[in-house]
Design a protein around this motif. Structure first.
Motif, PDB file in Angstrom:
ATOM      1  N   ASP A 282       0.813  -1.221   0.000  1.00 36.23           N
ATOM      2  CA  ASP A 282       0.000   0.000   0.000  1.00 36.23           C
ATOM      3  C   ASP A 282       0.846   1.269   0.000  1.00 36.23           C
ATOM      4  O   ASP A 282       0.407   2.317  -0.478  1.00 36.23           O
ATOM      5  CB  ASP A 282      -0.925   0.007   1.222  1.00 36.23           C
ATOM      6  CG  ASP A 282      -2.006  -1.060   1.130  1.00 36.23           C
ATOM      7  OD1 ASP A 282      -2.338  -1.465   0.006  1.00 36.23           O
ATOM      8  OD2 ASP A 282      -2.501  -1.487   2.184  1.00 36.23           O
TER       9      ASP A 282
ATOM     10  N   TYR B  22       1.652   3.364   2.297  1.00 34.22           N
ATOM     11  CA  TYR B  22       1.232   4.498   3.113  1.00 34.22           C
ATOM     12  C   TYR B  22       2.040   4.574   4.406  1.00 34.22           C
ATOM     13  O   TYR B  22       2.320   5.664   4.899  1.00 34.22           O
ATOM     14  CB  TYR B  22      -0.251   4.395   3.459  1.00 34.22           C
ATOM     15  CG  TYR B  22      -1.160   4.592   2.271  1.00 34.22           C
ATOM     16  CD1 TYR B  22      -1.210   5.806   1.604  1.00 34.22           C
ATOM     17  CD2 TYR B  22      -1.974   3.556   1.820  1.00 34.22           C
ATOM     18  CE1 TYR B  22      -2.038   5.986   0.509  1.00 34.22           C
ATOM     19  CE2 TYR B  22      -2.807   3.721   0.722  1.00 34.22           C
ATOM     20  CZ  TYR B  22      -2.834   4.944   0.068  1.00 34.22           C
ATOM     21  OH  TYR B  22      -3.657   5.104  -1.012  1.00 34.22           O
TER      22      TYR B  22
ATOM     23  N   ARG C 202     -13.171   7.844  13.903  1.00 35.77           N
ATOM     24  CA  ARG C 202     -13.817   6.673  13.298  1.00 35.77           C
ATOM     25  C   ARG C 202     -15.261   7.075  13.020  1.00 35.77           C
ATOM     26  O   ARG C 202     -16.050   7.248  13.941  1.00 35.77           O
ATOM     27  CB  ARG C 202     -13.748   5.468  14.236  1.00 35.77           C
ATOM     28  CG  ARG C 202     -14.122   4.153  13.566  1.00 35.77           C
ATOM     29  CD  ARG C 202     -14.032   2.987  14.526  1.00 35.77           C
ATOM     30  NE  ARG C 202     -12.676   2.655  14.881  1.00 35.77           N
ATOM     31  CZ  ARG C 202     -12.040   1.557  14.462  1.00 35.77           C
ATOM     32  NH1 ARG C 202     -12.646   0.699  13.658  1.00 35.77           N
ATOM     33  NH2 ARG C 202     -10.810   1.315  14.859  1.00 35.77           N
TER      34      ARG C 202
ATOM     35  N   LYS D  91      -9.865  -5.529   5.160  1.00 33.81           N
ATOM     36  CA  LYS D  91      -9.717  -4.306   4.366  1.00 33.81           C
ATOM     37  C   LYS D  91     -11.069  -3.758   3.952  1.00 33.81           C
ATOM     38  O   LYS D  91     -11.299  -2.538   3.989  1.00 33.81           O
ATOM     39  CB  LYS D  91      -8.846  -4.591   3.142  1.00 33.81           C
ATOM     40  CG  LYS D  91      -7.363  -4.753   3.472  1.00 33.81           C
ATOM     41  CD  LYS D  91      -6.532  -4.916   2.218  1.00 33.81           C
ATOM     42  CE  LYS D  91      -5.046  -4.969   2.545  1.00 33.81           C
ATOM     43  NZ  LYS D  91      -4.203  -5.093   1.339  1.00 33.81           N
TER      44      LYS D  91
ATOM     45  N   SER E  93     -12.587  -0.192   5.285  1.00 31.55           N
ATOM     46  CA  SER E  93     -12.484   0.795   4.206  1.00 31.55           C
ATOM     47  C   SER E  93     -13.394   1.991   4.447  1.00 31.55           C
ATOM     48  O   SER E  93     -14.565   1.843   4.798  1.00 31.55           O
ATOM     49  CB  SER E  93     -12.846   0.128   2.870  1.00 31.55           C
ATOM     50  OG  SER E  93     -12.800   1.074   1.822  1.00 31.55           O
ATOM     51  N   ASP E  94     -12.840   3.187   4.277  1.00 31.70           N
ATOM     52  CA  ASP E  94     -13.579   4.440   4.415  1.00 31.70           C
ATOM     53  C   ASP E  94     -14.223   4.585   5.795  1.00 31.70           C
ATOM     54  O   ASP E  94     -15.296   5.174   5.931  1.00 31.70           O
ATOM     55  CB  ASP E  94     -14.654   4.550   3.325  1.00 31.70           C
ATOM     56  CG  ASP E  94     -15.172   5.980   3.166  1.00 31.70           C
ATOM     57  OD1 ASP E  94     -14.376   6.919   3.333  1.00 31.70           O
ATOM     58  OD2 ASP E  94     -16.379   6.142   2.894  1.00 31.70           O
TER      59      ASP E  94
ATOM     60  N   ALA F  22      -4.350  -3.843   8.441  1.00 32.81           N
ATOM     61  CA  ALA F  22      -5.391  -3.207   7.636  1.00 32.81           C
ATOM     62  C   ALA F  22      -5.884  -1.904   8.260  1.00 32.81           C
ATOM     63  O   ALA F  22      -6.057  -0.891   7.563  1.00 32.81           O
ATOM     64  CB  ALA F  22      -6.557  -4.171   7.436  1.00 32.81           C
ATOM     65  N   THR F  23      -6.113  -1.900   9.569  1.00 38.27           N
ATOM     66  CA  THR F  23      -6.612  -0.696  10.241  1.00 38.27           C
ATOM     67  C   THR F  23      -5.579   0.417  10.223  1.00 38.27           C
ATOM     68  O   THR F  23      -5.884   1.576   9.921  1.00 38.27           O
ATOM     69  CB  THR F  23      -7.010  -1.021  11.698  1.00 38.27           C
ATOM     70  OG1 THR F  23      -8.008  -2.042  11.700  1.00 38.27           O
ATOM     71  CG2 THR F  23      -7.556   0.213  12.393  1.00 38.27           C
TER      72      THR F  23
ATOM     73  N   SER G 195      -3.125   0.790   8.083  1.00 41.84           N
ATOM     74  CA  SER G 195      -2.962   1.260   6.703  1.00 41.84           C
ATOM     75  C   SER G 195      -4.079   2.211   6.298  1.00 41.84           C
ATOM     76  O   SER G 195      -3.839   3.215   5.605  1.00 41.84           O
ATOM     77  CB  SER G 195      -2.924   0.071   5.736  1.00 41.84           C
ATOM     78  OG  SER G 195      -1.744  -0.672   5.907  1.00 41.84           O
ATOM     79  N   GLU G 196      -5.310   1.922   6.723  1.00 37.49           N
ATOM     80  CA  GLU G 196      -6.433   2.797   6.372  1.00 37.49           C
ATOM     81  C   GLU G 196      -6.285   4.152   7.048  1.00 37.49           C
ATOM     82  O   GLU G 196      -6.557   5.191   6.443  1.00 37.49           O
ATOM     83  CB  GLU G 196      -7.749   2.138   6.780  1.00 37.49           C
ATOM     84  CG  GLU G 196      -8.995   2.878   6.331  1.00 37.49           C
ATOM     85  CD  GLU G 196      -9.182   2.909   4.824  1.00 37.49           C
ATOM     86  OE1 GLU G 196      -9.906   3.810   4.343  1.00 37.49           O
ATOM     87  OE2 GLU G 196      -8.609   2.046   4.123  1.00 37.49           O
ATOM     88  N   CYS G 197      -5.827   4.154   8.306  1.00 38.65           N
ATOM     89  CA  CYS G 197      -5.579   5.428   9.000  1.00 38.65           C
ATOM     90  C   CYS G 197      -4.444   6.202   8.341  1.00 38.65           C
ATOM     91  O   CYS G 197      -4.516   7.428   8.174  1.00 38.65           O
ATOM     92  CB  CYS G 197      -5.253   5.173  10.470  1.00 38.65           C
ATOM     93  SG  CYS G 197      -6.664   4.690  11.480  1.00 38.65           S
TER      94      CYS G 197
ATOM     95  N   LYS H 242      -3.558   6.059   5.266  1.00 41.37           N
ATOM     96  CA  LYS H 242      -4.052   6.557   3.972  1.00 41.37           C
ATOM     97  C   LYS H 242      -4.738   7.911   4.122  1.00 41.37           C
ATOM     98  O   LYS H 242      -4.438   8.854   3.360  1.00 41.37           O
ATOM     99  CB  LYS H 242      -5.014   5.550   3.350  1.00 41.37           C
ATOM    100  CG  LYS H 242      -5.631   5.983   2.023  1.00 41.37           C
ATOM    101  CD  LYS H 242      -6.568   4.923   1.500  1.00 41.37           C
ATOM    102  CE  LYS H 242      -7.149   5.306   0.144  1.00 41.37           C
ATOM    103  NZ  LYS H 242      -7.975   6.549   0.187  1.00 41.37           N
TER     104      LYS H 242
END
Length: 229
Positions: free
Chosen positions: A58, A60, A155, A171, A175-176, A202-203, A205-207, A209
């Motif tokens: 990813d 990020y 969140r 993921k 997501s979003d 996954a969590t 990486s989303e943060c 991003k």
């Protein structure tokens, strides 16, 4: 005087090791020495391998560090259970301080401006009374001198527990799920995201991003432990 007071408190309210329930002595702040020495250390090779598996694709999260390995039915799980489910936030702060001491040089090399804990949904905070990642981040901040801010990321929707989900499902589930509350506070900042245990990443990486998308210069990740899947 302080030593006498500590002796008095320990006599009437003995502090117990959260892993084995033996009485802690005055030099043991979190767990007994025997239990602490049994916690598996995350070596450099494991960290490198897990970065490639969890974050490199990813792109990020620039780097990450975890001092320990999370093992089921072992000491560290018992400690984290006390923090997350038994309302023992003092354990979390002590765990954060220990983590901060161990990873101090790595944090210095990153030149971080902020520590940002993984946020919980408001209903989870109401149930638990606090965010365990924020408690850990406060301990790391005390050891490292890097300020911690808990209201950087929000969140914005409830997500199901990630425990029994595959990486792909995690993921999709996450997501979003986050947004940056105040972008002006992160622009051109180096930020370390703080979590209790990094499993698939996954969590985190989303943060990372949403932080990068809103102007953060670089994002790193810190956790007490890494799950070696």
């Amino acid at each position: 005087m302080k030593k006498a007071l500590a002796n008095f408190v320990d006599f009437f309210l003995p502090r117990l090791c959260p892993a084995c329930n033996c009485t802690l002595n005055q030099t043991e702040s979190l767990v007994c020495s025997a239990c602490f020495n049994s916690i598996k250390i995350a070596g450099d090779e494991l960290i490198k391998k897990e970065y490639e598996r969890k974050f490199s694709a990813d792109n990020y999260v620039k780097d990450f560090i975890s001092p320990f390995v999370f093992e089921k039915e072992k000491v560290l799980q018992f400690i984290l259970h006390r923090l997350k489910y038994d309302n023992d936030y003092h354990v979390g702060k002590a765990l954060g301080e220990i983590t901060g001491q161990i990873i101090f040089k790595k944090l210095q090399s990153w030149q971080c401006h902020l520590l940002v804990p993984i946020p919980l949904f408001h209903s989870r905070i109401s149930e638990r009374g606090y965010n365990q990642s924020f408690v850990i981040a406060r301990g790391i901040s005390k050891s490292s001198g890097i300020p911690v801010k808990k209201n950087i990321i929000k969140r914005k929707r409830f997500t199901n527990t990630q425990t029994n989900l595959s990486l792909h499902e995690r993921k999709l589930n996450i997501s979003d799920a986050f947004n940056v509350v105040s972008p002006k506070d992160i622009i051109q900042k180096r930020i370390a995201i703080v979590d209790d245990v990094i499993t698939t990443g996954a969590t985190v990486s989303e943060c990372a991003k949403v932080l990068i998308d809103q102007g953060a210069l670089e994002v790193f990740a810190v956790s007490v432990a890494i799950a070696d899947l």
